[in-house]
Design an enzyme around this catalytic site. Sequence first.
Site, short mmCIF file in Angstrom:
data_model
loop_
_atom_site.label_atom_id
_atom_site.label_comp_id
_atom_site.label_asym_id
_atom_site.label_seq_id
_atom_site.Cartn_x
_atom_site.Cartn_y
_atom_site.Cartn_z
CG ASP A 11 -2.30 0.61 0.91
OD1 ASP A 11 -2.34 1.84 0.74
OD2 ASP A 11 -3.29 -0.13 0.85
CG HIS B 197 -5.40 3.84 0.93
ND1 HIS B 197 -4.99 2.54 0.74
CD2 HIS B 197 -6.68 3.90 0.47
CE1 HIS B 197 -5.97 1.84 0.20
NE2 HIS B 197 -7.01 2.64 0.02
CB SER C 294 -9.47 0.48 0.16
OG SER C 294 -9.10 0.81 -1.15
#
Length: 592
Positions: free
Chosen positions: A10, A39, A183
């Site tokens: 990520d 994120h 996600s």
Amino acid sequence: MKIPRIAIIDSGISSDQKDSVYKINVLGKCRSHIDKIGHGSVIAQIIKNYSPNVLIRCIKITDDDEIQEEFLCQALKLLLDDLDVDIVNISMGIVVSEMLDEISDLCLQLRSKGVVIVSAFDNDGAMSYPAALPFVIGVDTSHRCKLINQYEFVQSDIINLRAFSEVLHIKIGNKVFSVSGTSYACAIMTAKVAELLYSGNVDAANILHKLEEDAAYVFEKKEYEDVPEMPNINKAIIFPFNKEMNALLANQDLLNFEVVDIFDPVQLGNIGRRLSDILIGDMEKDFSIKNIFKADWSLDFDGVILGHTREISETLNFDFKDYIVKQCIKYNKILYSFDNVIAPKELTYYVPQVLDINVPNNRFGKLYQVHCPVLGVFGTSSKQGKFSLQLKLRRQFLNSNYKLSQIGTEPSSLLFGMDAVYPSGYDGIIPKKSQDSILVLNDILNKIVVADTDIALVGAQSGANVYSCQNISLFPLETFNLLLATQPDAILLCVNTYDDDEYIYRTIMILENMINTYVIALVVSPVAHKYIDSGLSRQTFQEEKSKVKNFMKHLEEQFKKKVFMLDFEDDTSDIFEYCIKTLGEGSIGDDL
């Protein structure tokens, strides 16, 4: 109990989380493990919140929300070399993949080593990778899952889980992040997989079975079959002599078989006429049309190309299709029939059709986006020579050594070596629902576009404009289905000399506003039609070139677009070269 180890590929982690991971790798263009967009940090925290016993490895490959395939491959190779994790979480997806074969191979190798890969689908609903790979657990969201631990199981090789879609509030240090989407649903399901492995009652080999058992709802797999392939034909006769057969005979160099004879009913008045006296342009091989009832079926041809016969059978009160079927059985010939055939097992035959059983199921509307440019041929009406233009372009692409992938909408498409057929024209057998048509057309396009495809070519049957709203049959729904399913990057629009400016303008606006595309040129059809014999036969003639050229000049001035004439005696190299030049400019067609 073994503590599961999870690699998170990520955007990194926050400084508050550094001590909670056992290994950090920084790849690609990244210079630090620090998460600049939050994120990866939230993904790691969600997994820790719902599976507190896991050990996390952070592999940072991006500083923003864009994923570069080469860096994803670097991360997968690193994991394959180390083999120190049980689960890989990839909460990101690639919609248009140019390295799919490599990504697929790396994921398959990891899975064969016992590593479970959990990946999120694209948030906007598209098909994406690596989630869509059959050996990856692909995670989507479902609005029916209102509780964090709720999820739906899908019996599919593509979409596997549909999980929590509501807002999550995740605290990292002194900050609270409010997030939602695939996600984060993926992270929740990764935690679920980790807990199952931690329990010791489940291993990587049967993880999907246990996930199905625990699901709140299961979408069962429906019956599905791939569109069948046509049998190989080497030499064939053709019957009857009609519009569909004209294209075959005028483009014999493109056929994947040899035409040995042409037959027709004697009542239509074509017996003894030569092709060169009827069709426009040069032909590779000329023929004299013969009486079907005088055909010598013992000759060494192995196939029969049977065109549409319903109208001539009704008019002449004779079942020509039944006659041809019986002759094929008697003389052991392969039948390629434009019309549906119900025949005994001893007949080898092929009917170009797409049935409901060929429609992909459990896709939830997800569509593929292909990596190469798609060129579309559309028109303002039917009977403009759109298929002839596609054949001319096909010849040019192949002769110029481009790797072409092509869907044809005429039943004869496969006979020209095209990759797929979707017979949406006269008496075509295709799904009745627009949603099904779009799904299966998009699936077909994705299957025929391979890694080395340079360009894909598609073409519509009828017009792309609604000229009357008085009857549903007047709506060009199949044209719209093709447009939405294949999403051409550029369009050649065929127009008639009798089309007025407003009608052409509205057609351009429909095409360019329905999807993100551009009509790069107009192609004027110089052919007019005159029907005889109560509509059974058709004579064609060309408009005067001076009239066509004046019309072309007017169109260029009015629409500020390049305008070409579809000349049946010309190789259309000017249109081909313009397409290559246009597709090679800007963001589309970089490979060209």
